[in-house]
Structure formats: structure tokens, C-alpha cells
Design an enzyme around this catalytic site. Structure first.
Site, PDB file in Angstrom:
ATOM      1  N   ASP A   1     -10.045  -2.653  12.715  1.00 20.99           N
ATOM      2  CA  ASP A   1      -8.997  -3.455  12.068  1.00 20.99           C
ATOM      3  C   ASP A   1      -8.487  -4.557  12.998  1.00 20.99           C
ATOM      4  OD1 ASP A   1      -8.962  -2.366   9.585  1.00 20.99           O
ATOM      5  OD2 ASP A   1      -7.264  -1.031   9.939  1.00 20.99           O
TER       6      ASP A   1
ATOM      7  N   GLU B   1     -11.015  -4.929   2.614  1.00 22.50           N
ATOM      8  CA  GLU B   1     -10.241  -5.768   1.701  1.00 22.50           C
ATOM      9  C   GLU B   1     -11.100  -6.903   1.155  1.00 22.50           C
ATOM     10  OE1 GLU B   1      -9.038  -4.048   3.991  1.00 22.50           O
ATOM     11  OE2 GLU B   1      -6.903  -3.617   3.718  1.00 22.50           O
TER      12      GLU B   1
ATOM     13  N   ASN C   1      -5.304  -2.319  -4.298  1.00 20.14           N
ATOM     14  CA  ASN C   1      -6.437  -2.445  -3.367  1.00 20.14           C
ATOM     15  C   ASN C   1      -6.145  -1.617  -2.118  1.00 20.14           C
ATOM     16  OD1 ASN C   1      -8.852  -3.251  -2.283  1.00 20.14           O
ATOM     17  ND2 ASN C   1      -8.153  -5.286  -1.665  1.00 20.14           N
TER      18      ASN C   1
ATOM     19  N   LYS D   1       0.593  -6.486   2.044  1.00 17.00           N
ATOM     20  CA  LYS D   1      -0.168  -5.236   1.981  1.00 17.00           C
ATOM     21  C   LYS D   1       0.298  -4.256   3.065  1.00 17.00           C
ATOM     22  CE  LYS D   1      -4.873  -3.870   1.042  1.00 17.00           C
ATOM     23  NZ  LYS D   1      -4.995  -2.571   1.639  1.00 17.00           N
TER      24      LYS D   1
ATOM     25  N   ASP E   1       0.809  -1.225   0.000  1.00 20.43           N
ATOM     26  CA  ASP E   1       0.000   0.000   0.000  1.00 20.43           C
ATOM     27  C   ASP E   1       0.840   1.272   0.000  1.00 20.43           C
ATOM     28  OD1 ASP E   1      -2.103  -1.709   0.030  1.00 20.43           O
ATOM     29  OD2 ASP E   1      -3.142  -0.785   1.721  1.00 20.43           O
TER      30      ASP E   1
ATOM     31  N   HIS F   1      -4.809  -9.413   4.263  1.00 18.89           N
ATOM     32  CA  HIS F   1      -3.642  -9.567   5.134  1.00 18.89           C
ATOM     33  C   HIS F   1      -4.035  -9.870   6.576  1.00 18.89           C
ATOM     34  CE1 HIS F   1      -3.939  -5.009   6.064  1.00 18.89           C
ATOM     35  NE2 HIS F   1      -4.969  -5.349   5.352  1.00 18.89           N
ATOM     36  N   ARG F   2      -5.116  -9.261   7.041  1.00 22.18           N
ATOM     37  CA  ARG F   2      -5.474  -9.452   8.459  1.00 22.18           C
ATOM     38  C   ARG F   2      -6.043 -10.849   8.718  1.00 22.18           C
ATOM     39  NH1 ARG F   2      -3.506  -5.312  10.197  1.00 22.18           N
ATOM     40  NH2 ARG F   2      -3.781  -3.266   9.263  1.00 22.18           N
TER      41      ARG F   2
END
Ligand code: DC
Length: 673
Positions: A319, A347, A95, A439, A51, A407-408
Site C-alpha cells: 500500500d 482499488e 469498493n 475511502k 470503508d 485514494h492512494r
């Protein structure tokens, strides 16, 4: 998609300094603000991830001077005070929600720009309409390929160079509002008002605080509109340190919940009251049983004393909901996570993704994945305790978790997989496409692996200017060890003794002066610094001519050495309690007297001419040969190469080469068999 990664459960407590990268939200905001500033800004601790690379690439494509140094984690950017060099460009935002929203509002400041904007498939579905509508009211046009007004990516943005009095619907994402707020000071007279409310309020506060840091504070009037009282270009920040990512840190707060007794993980720079709202996760973790100790600008996480569920509103720090959701099956009671509806348009649909993958592991979730699929408005998730179900689901081998390019998802299930579910180290979770962590946290799985380590004590001995401090500090930083410079202990005591009128030649004057001194420690960065009567002596006061001339004489006195010995040995326990992966202690008698059982012992040497030159290059007059003679010929704890130590002559070696040798020794001692 990258190949699936099978997670090996931790069979030993997690330990060490978590290698958390810089915050994505701060890095990308800071880049935009610095581009809109007049002059140059250097970022330290910057995040290098997909990102942030996307935003750097876009700024380069727009004609800005951006220089990156990934190894040093720095980015230098020359701001142009609101001028955007290229009036035409084709930009791809991948993204990256921040790049997508922040750039769009930023580009609106170009007087007559035409920008072709596109993103990944997933980005094309993410909310943009609130921002595009607001910009349209200010004379911008965002058009689809067929010439109709766009509500999503891709679009061509025709800009008008001003903002005006805008209203923005930021109910889908606070980034839509933050994007406009950052552009606001560059358009005199402009204002931004929200239609309704927004999600993740702390990110708006982060934006406000950062606008102020870059010299253009925003004010919100009684009617709720933001304005900049003194509009104009931002001010370049000189050097700006990016905070470590608080969301990324949440995985390492969670890890000691699943890795057994005796864990100690240290999060450098994790402080409440910084820019990041996601530090609120620490309070949730504490309610669930985390053992957290703030230590200056660090947070130490020890083995959780409990793991229980509860009900939590995650709207402000959503998040991190995935971090808690993946611990929840191991908790003793159900976990309910509320107000996370907006994450269904991030995402991926994060609520659905989480429910689907937990169900794959046999976990009961309410609502079910099927119910979530049928109703997009559902915004709460309850996860039930499920140890037995997990064992059943993984009975025939690791379960492959789908990550949906999120990613999370990958990182949070990586933590769950670190739990030794069967008690025999058998892996039970595999992560599909683990590289999706790039990311925001490209080295996440390496950082996780680095905490699978044995606590080690490292003794570094050598004469004056033999390179002990330089070597020990870099090894400590790279491997997460507590650095202890015992030379500074002798220098501090010498300073205090001299100030008290004691003389090395008159031992009777030393004892009473010593009796009055209270030793303590203060951790600064990764170094333990000695305090005398609660105060840290100033560095400059320890390298004066009188200290240089008498430190070796005081250090030869058994009374002085005894006074320091127990204190120096206590530094090992300090390092352990503070979550370090080990201790690296440097001096003259560490491997021989202070820590004779240290797993690694190193003796550094260099020829006397080279050493005298090193001191001279530091601007110091220090008779190193004379001090060495005193240090090595004294009766008590003389300077020697300790038995079993690795001797390294660095006269002709670079620091990098010496560090590499010492690191290899430490890594091999720290490896768990
Ligand atoms: O590393 P340095 O030059 O700052 O150390 C200052 C003096 O302290 C050194 O000349 C001798 C003494 N010292 C010691 O006797 N034993 C140690 N372990 C460390 C330092």
C-alpha cells in the site's frame, strides 16, 4: 467526481503533528471481531471513512447495536457471541475490500442465512473466487442472478453456519485468508489451510494478533493449517485503542523530503512492533535518505538528508509503494519497486495508474504504461529521475493527475505537488477527484495544509485554578503544540526539596538541595514532563497538602526561579526538535519573564469563588486565594498580566469558548504570509 484540487507547493519546511486517522485495516477487523464477541466493546481512535462506514452500516443492517461518535472518534458495538440477528439482508460493500471479504466469511456463520451482496463496479472486478470456493466446500452457496456459482460480486450467499476443513487460494489477496481466520474460532473443529502462498503476509499476522487480542488465539500446525485450540465466541475487549494508520503516515514521512531544510513532522503512535506491517516503509524511507527519530511512541521526521533511489521489494507493505513512487522522479538515482503485481487488482490497477500518471508528468518509467496494458503479469516498476522533465511537463500550468477513484493515487501525488518545483511557489500539480481520499482519510488535504505553519510560542498565565491547564491541553492537542506545565516544575522541585529536608523559610537549606537535582524532560503524549534525576515524579505526589502549602513559598525564592528558568526556556527548542507546531507553556510568569517574546500571550482569570469551587470539584483542598496572594506579591517574577497579553475572564465561559478564543489567536500567529 469532486472538483479538481490544485496543490500549492510548500515554500516553508513542513512542521507539526500530522493528523493521521485510525487504521482502516485495524478498525474493520476490530469491528468484526467485536461483533463476534460476547459483550460490549468501545473503540477509541477509530477511523471514520467510507470503508469503515460501509462495515458499520452492514453490521447495523444485520441487527447489531453500533453507536458511533465521529467527533470523539469512538465506536461502541455490542457483540452477540457469534449470533447474527438477521438471517436475510441486502448488503452493499462499495469498493471496500475488507468489508467485502470479511463480511462474506462472517455471514457464513449464520445457520440458514440468505444475503444479497453487491459492490461498486470496481469491486465487482476484484478477486473473491478464492474465498467463495472455500466457503462452497463448507456447504455455502454463492450464486449469481442466473443461478450459476459466482466468482465475483454480486451474488446471493446461502449459508450453512459452519466452516469445516477449508483450503483457500489467497494468492490474489491476503484478505481472502484473513476473512476466514477471523471466523474460524466460531466454528468448532474447523481449520483453514492455504493453497500456495499469499501476498502481504504482515496483514495475516495482523489478523492472527487481533484474534489473540480478542481472546481466541489461532495456532498453525506443522502442515500449515490454522485452528483455534479453544473455539468459541471472542471476548469483548472493553476499551480498545485503534492504532493510527501506518499507511496514511507514510505520506507524512515523505513530505519532509520535498519541503526544504528545517522540517519537523511528528507522527504520534507510529511504532514498530505494533500491528501494522506498513511501518516497514520507514526503513525504506531511511535507506532513501529520510531523517527519522523514534521518540517513545512517536516518530519524528526531519528534512531528509538525501533523496536517492534504490531497489526495494514492496510485497509485504505494498500500500505504501505509491508514496515512494511519487518521490522517485525527484531522487538522484532510479527507483525500482518489485513484487507489486497484486496491486494491479486493488482499488484500480495501481501499477498501471502510477505509470500512466508519471508519464503524464514526463517521467520515464519501465515498463511503460503501454507495456503494462499489454501484459497483466508485469509486477515491477522502475522510475527514473526526472526534474527537468517535470518542469517541461508543467511549463504551461498545473498538470491534472487522474486518480482512478484510488485514494492512494490522490494522496501520493498530493505530496509530490507539495514540492516547489519552480522555486517560486507556482503550483504544478492538480489532483482530480480529491474527495476519493474519503475511502480511508477524508481529511487528508486538511491534514497536509495544517503542516504549512510557522512555529509559535504561546504563553498562558493566570492564578491558581484559572483554567490554564485545561485550556492549554486542548489547544495543544487540536493544534499540535507541545504542552508545558511550569506549575508542575515548581511542584516537582518543591516535592524534592521537602523530601531533602529543605525549608522555604531557611534559604540556606535550599541551595545545597537544589545543587543535587538534575532536570530532564520526557514527552508523554503531547506534554513535556519534567524528570528529576531521570525519574518522573508521580502526579499524586505533586498535589499533596504539604506541596500545596509550600510551593508558592519555594517559588518566591530567586534561587529556585533561576534554577528553573533556563530549563523552561529550553522547552521551546525541545518542541521544535520533536516536530511540534509550537509550544504552549502555562504558568505565572511565562509571558512576562520566561518567554517575553512569545508570539501569543494570554492571561486567564476567574473570580475567586469560581476558582475555589473548581479545585473543590477536583477533590482538592487548595487555598487558591492565599497562593495567589503569595504569587502576585513576591519580588521575583510575580504573577502579573503580561504586557500585550489578551486577558480572558472565564468565570462565565465554557472551556470550549475559551479554547476557541485562544486557538484563533494561535492560528493567526502561525499563519504564513
Ligand atoms: O499551576 P500550579 O497551581 O500547579 O502552580 C503551582 C505553584 O507554582 C504556584 O502557586 C506558583 C508556582 N508557579 C510559579 O511561581 N511560576 C510559574 N510559572 C508556575 C507556577
Amino acid at each position: 467526481m469532486s472538483p479538481t484540487l490544485t496543490i500549492t507547493p510548500f515554500r516553508t519546511p513542513a512542521r507539526g503533528v500530522a493528523q493521521v486517522p485510525g487504521s482502516k485495516s485495524i478498525t474493520n477487523r476490530a469491528l468484526l471481531l467485536a461483533a463476534l464477541a460476547e459483550g460490549e466493546t468501545l473503540f477509541t481512535g477509530a477511523l471514520f471513512s467510507r470503508d469503515t462506514r460501509i462495515l458499520c452500516a452492514a453490521l447495523l443492517a444485520l441487527g447489531y447495536e453500533v453507536t458511533t461518535d465521529e467527533a470523539a472518534q469512538t465506536i461502541r458495538i455490542v457483540g452477540l457471541g457469534g449470533r447474527i440477528p438477521k438471517a436475510h439482508a441486502k448488503l452493499h460493500v462499495g469498493n471496500a475490500g475488507t468489508a467485502a471479504r470479511f463480511l462474506t466469511a462472517f455471514l457464513a456463520l449464520a445457520p440458514q442465512g440468505v444475503y444479497e451482496m453487491d459492490g461498486d463496479e470496481a469491486m465487482r472486478a476484484r478477486p473473491m473466487a478464492g474465498l467463495l470456493d472455500a466457503l462452497t466446500s463448507a456447504g455455502c452457496r454463492a450464486l449469481r442472478a442466473d443461478g450459476q456459482p459466482a466468482t465475483h460480486f454480486p451474488f446471493t450467499l446461502h449459508t450453512a453456519g459452519r466452516l469445516g476443513d477449508l483450503e483457500v487460494d489467497a494468492s490474489a489477496s491476503s484478505q481472502l485468508l484473513s476473512a476466514l481466520l477471523m471466523a474460524l474460532p466460531l466454528s468448532p473443529g474447523a481449520s483453514v489451510r492455504m493453497k500456495g502462498a499469499t501476498v502481504s503476509e504482515p496483514f495475516v499476522v495482523m489478523t492472527e494478533k487481533m484474534c489473540a487480542q480478542f481472546g481466541r488465539p489461532l495456532v498453525r500446525d506443522a502442515a500449515g493449517a490454522w485452528r483455534c485450540a479453544q473455539p468459541g465466541p471472542y471476548r469483548a475487549a472493553g476499551t480498545y485503542a485503534i492504532e493510527p494508520d501506518a499507511t496514511a503516515a507514510s505520506y507524512f514521512i515523505a513530505l519532509p523530503a520535498v519541503t526544504g531544510a528545517g522540517a519537523g513532522v511528528r507522527l504520534q503512535g507510529y511504532v514498530k512492533g505494533g500491528l501494522q506491517g506498513d511501518t516497514a516503509f520507514a526503513a525504506v524511507a531511511a535507506r532513501c535518505g529520510a531523517t527519522l527519530t523514534p521518540q517513545g511512541s512517536a516518530l519524528v521526521v526531519q528534512t531528509w538528508h538525501d533523496l536517492q533511489g534504490g531497489e526495494f521489494d514492496f510485497n509485504d507493505f505494498s500500500d505504501t509503494f505509491l508514496t515512494l513512487a511519487t518521490l522517485a522522479p525527484l531522487a538522484s538515482s532510479p527507483t525500482t519497486i518489485r513484487n507489486i503485481g497484486h496491486t494491479r487488482k486493488q482499488e484500480t490497477d495501481r501499477v498501471l495508474a502510477m505509470a500512466t500518471e508519471l508519464e503524464r508528468l514526463g517521467v520515464k518509467v519501465v515498463p511503460t504504461a503501454a507495456e503494462l496494458r499489454a501484459d497483466e503479469s508485469l509486477a515491477t516498476l522502475t522510475i527514473h529521475p526526472a526534474r527537468a522533465a517535470l518542469q517541461q511537463a508543467a511549463a504551461r500550468g498545473p498538470v491534472a493527475i487522474h486518480t482512478y477513484e484510488d485514494h492512494r493515487m490522490a494522496m501520493s501525488f498530493g505530496i509530490l505537488g507539495s514540492y516547489d518545483l519552480f522555486g517560486d511557489g507556482r503550483p504544478w500539480i492538480a489532483i482530480q477527484d480529491p474527495a476519493c481520499t474519503s475511502k480511508t482519510f477524508p481529511k487528508f488535504f486538511q491534514a497536509l495544509e495544517a503542516l504549512r505553519t510557522r512555529f509559535v510560542a504561546v504563553a498562558v498565565d493566570g492564578g491558581a485554578a484559572s483554567g490554564k491547564s485545561s485550556t492549554a491541553k486542548v489547544v495543544a492537542r487540536d493544534l499540535g503544540l507541545l504542552h508545558v506545565d511550569t506549575g508542575a516544575h515548581y511542584r516537582s522541585v518543591t516535592r524534592a526539596l521537602l523530601d531533602a529536608g529543605a525549608r522555604a523559610e531557611d534559604p540556606a537549606s535550599v541551595l545545597p538541595a537544589l545543587a543535587g537535582l538534575r532536570l530532564g524532560s520526557e514527552i508523554s503524549g503531547i506534554s513535556s514532563c519534567v524528570t528529576l534525576d531521570g525519574r518522573r515524579p508521580a502526579d499524586a505526589s505533586l498535589r499533596t497538602e504539604d506541596v500545596n502549602a509550600s510551593v508558592s513559598k519555594f517559588a518566591a525564592l530567586p534561587a529556585v526561579r533561576n534554577f528553573l528558568l533556563a530549563y523552561q526556556r529550553s522547552q521551546v527548542a525541545l518542541g521544535q526538535a520533536a516536530g511540534f507546531a509550537g509550544v504552549i507553556m502555562e504558568g505565572r510568569d511565562i509571558g512576562s519573564v520566561v518567554l517575553p517574546d512569545a508570539e501569543v500571550r494570554v492571561f486567564l482569570q476567574a473570580d475567586p469563588v469560581a476558582r475555589a469551587q473548581r479545585r473543590a470539584a477536583e477533590g482538592q483542598t487548595d487555598a487558591v486565594a492565599q497562593r495567589d496572594l503569595l504569587d502576585s506579591t513576591r519580588a521575583t517574577a510575580p504573577l502579573v498580566c503580561p504586557a500585550g497579553a489578551t486577558r480572558i475572564d472565564n468565570t462565565h465561559l465554557s472551556l470550549v469558548a475559551v479554547v476557541a478564543q485562544v486557538k484563533a489567536l494561535v492560528q493567526s500567529a502561525a499563519r504564513l504570509v
